[in-house]
Enzyme design. Structure first.
Site, mmCIF file in Angstrom:
data_model
loop_
_atom_site.group_PDB
_atom_site.id
_atom_site.type_symbol
_atom_site.label_atom_id
_atom_site.label_comp_id
_atom_site.label_asym_id
_atom_site.label_seq_id
_atom_site.Cartn_x
_atom_site.Cartn_y
_atom_site.Cartn_z
ATOM 1 N N ASN A 1 -0.926 6.652 2.652
ATOM 2 C CA ASN A 1 -1.747 7.329 1.642
ATOM 3 C C ASN A 1 -2.767 6.379 1.013
ATOM 4 O O ASN A 1 -3.393 6.707 0.011
ATOM 5 C CB ASN A 1 -0.863 7.950 0.550
ATOM 6 C CG ASN A 1 -0.113 6.906 -0.269
ATOM 7 O OD1 ASN A 1 -0.220 5.707 -0.013
ATOM 8 N ND2 ASN A 1 0.642 7.364 -1.257
ATOM 9 N N GLU B 1 -0.258 3.322 -6.000
ATOM 10 C CA GLU B 1 -0.455 4.619 -5.363
ATOM 11 C C GLU B 1 -1.844 5.164 -5.707
ATOM 12 O O GLU B 1 -2.498 4.664 -6.629
ATOM 13 C CB GLU B 1 0.623 5.598 -5.859
ATOM 14 C CG GLU B 1 2.061 5.161 -5.564
ATOM 15 C CD GLU B 1 2.475 5.352 -4.093
ATOM 16 O OE1 GLU B 1 1.598 5.471 -3.218
ATOM 17 O OE2 GLU B 1 3.698 5.367 -3.834
ATOM 18 N N ASP C 1 5.857 -6.445 -4.538
ATOM 19 C CA ASP C 1 6.520 -5.338 -5.233
ATOM 20 C C ASP C 1 8.034 -5.370 -5.031
ATOM 21 O O ASP C 1 8.552 -6.166 -4.246
ATOM 22 C CB ASP C 1 5.921 -3.989 -4.798
ATOM 23 C CG ASP C 1 5.753 -3.870 -3.281
ATOM 24 O OD1 ASP C 1 6.392 -4.628 -2.535
ATOM 25 O OD2 ASP C 1 4.971 -3.003 -2.842
ATOM 26 N N HIS D 1 -2.068 3.321 -0.221
ATOM 27 C CA HIS D 1 -1.578 2.402 -1.251
ATOM 28 C C HIS D 1 -1.562 0.960 -0.753
ATOM 29 O O HIS D 1 -1.438 0.705 0.440
ATOM 30 C CB HIS D 1 -0.234 2.846 -1.839
ATOM 31 C CG HIS D 1 0.972 2.662 -0.987
ATOM 32 N ND1 HIS D 1 2.070 3.497 -1.074
ATOM 33 C CD2 HIS D 1 1.296 1.761 -0.025
ATOM 34 C CE1 HIS D 1 2.989 3.096 -0.221
ATOM 35 N NE2 HIS D 1 2.555 2.049 0.437
#
Ligand code: GLP
Length: 227
Positions: free
Chosen positions: A129, A136, A67, A131
């Site tokens: 979280n 996400e 990313d 990801h």
């Protein structure tokens, strides 16, 4: 899924680097998927040491990062390009033309991965979280390289002023890698790790998609197992 529990972060980093080392020696033109974040830093240090003292050769290796923030210049100190240069690329002999970071041309990134024969070994971390890369919660398991909006908790966790959008490999792109190495360290990752690996496979926890992969190695330290 194979789970390797290491006593601490150092041992986790050494194990991860050993797997990369073995893979590169077995296939010098290996295609590697690479993460950023805190977790892989120790592994990158080990790989630099192996290059310098054990002749680990990256001359034919191709890399594809998971990313990158959207709209940051190559030289922006926040960019993952800058991170990769300072933490790895400037210290090994990978050819700059073979080190890829995603940009706005999503289709070209996917094409480049395919033209490189697909990703042999992809290393990934996990966000608090759930990801993976910047997929996400709520990301489709069919997703490919694309522009995404970062979750508020991701922006906060970055601890600096970062863009609110990013370009990420998709979950489908990640799952196509032949082998996946998931690294997680520290007690703060214990709960999400349990959810991702032992809980239901669900888009609410993107990392749970990894349960579907047939060659997943999870390397964790004892703290991340909740011990
Ligand atoms: C970041 C990255 C992920 C990384 C994750 C965990 O947002 N985009 O690729 O795995 O967060 O980071 P850390 O290793 O610092 O906990």
């Amino acid at each position: 899924m194979q789970v390797l529990v290491k006593p601490d972060y150092q041992a986790l980093s050494e194990e991860a680097a050993a797997i990369v080392d073995k893979s590169v020696r077995a296939k010098p033109a290996l295609t590697l998927g690479l993460p950023t974040g805190q977790t892989p830093l120790g592994m990158y240090e080990q790989l630099i040491a192996k290059h310098r003292t054990e002749g680990l050769d990256f001359a034919a290796v191709k890399t594809f990062n998971l990313d990158e923030y959207a709209g940051v210049s190559r030289d922006d100190p926040r960019s993952f390009r800058t991170y990769m240069r300072s933490r790895l690329f400037d210290h090994i002999n990978a050819k700059p033309m073979n080190t890829h970071i995603p940009d706005n041309d999503f289709q070209r990134y996917e094409d480049l991965i395919r033209e490189s024969g697909g990703i042999d070994l992809l290393i990934v971390g996990i966000g608090l979280n759930g990801h993976i890369a910047f997929n996400e919660p709520g990301s489709s398991f069919d997703s490919r390289t694309r522009l995404v909006t970062l979750a508020p908790e991701t922006i906060q966790a970055a601890g600096q002023n970062i863009p609110h959008t990013a370009i990420t490999m998709g979950i489908a792109t990640i799952l196509e890698a032949r082998k996946i190495l998931l690294l997680a360290s520290g007690a703060r990752k214990a709960e999400i790790l349990r959810r991702a690996l032992r809980g239901p496979v669900s888009e609410a926890a993107p990392a749970s998609a990894l349960q579907r992969h047939r060659d997943l190695i999870v390397i964790v330290d004892e703290a991340a197992t909740g011990l």
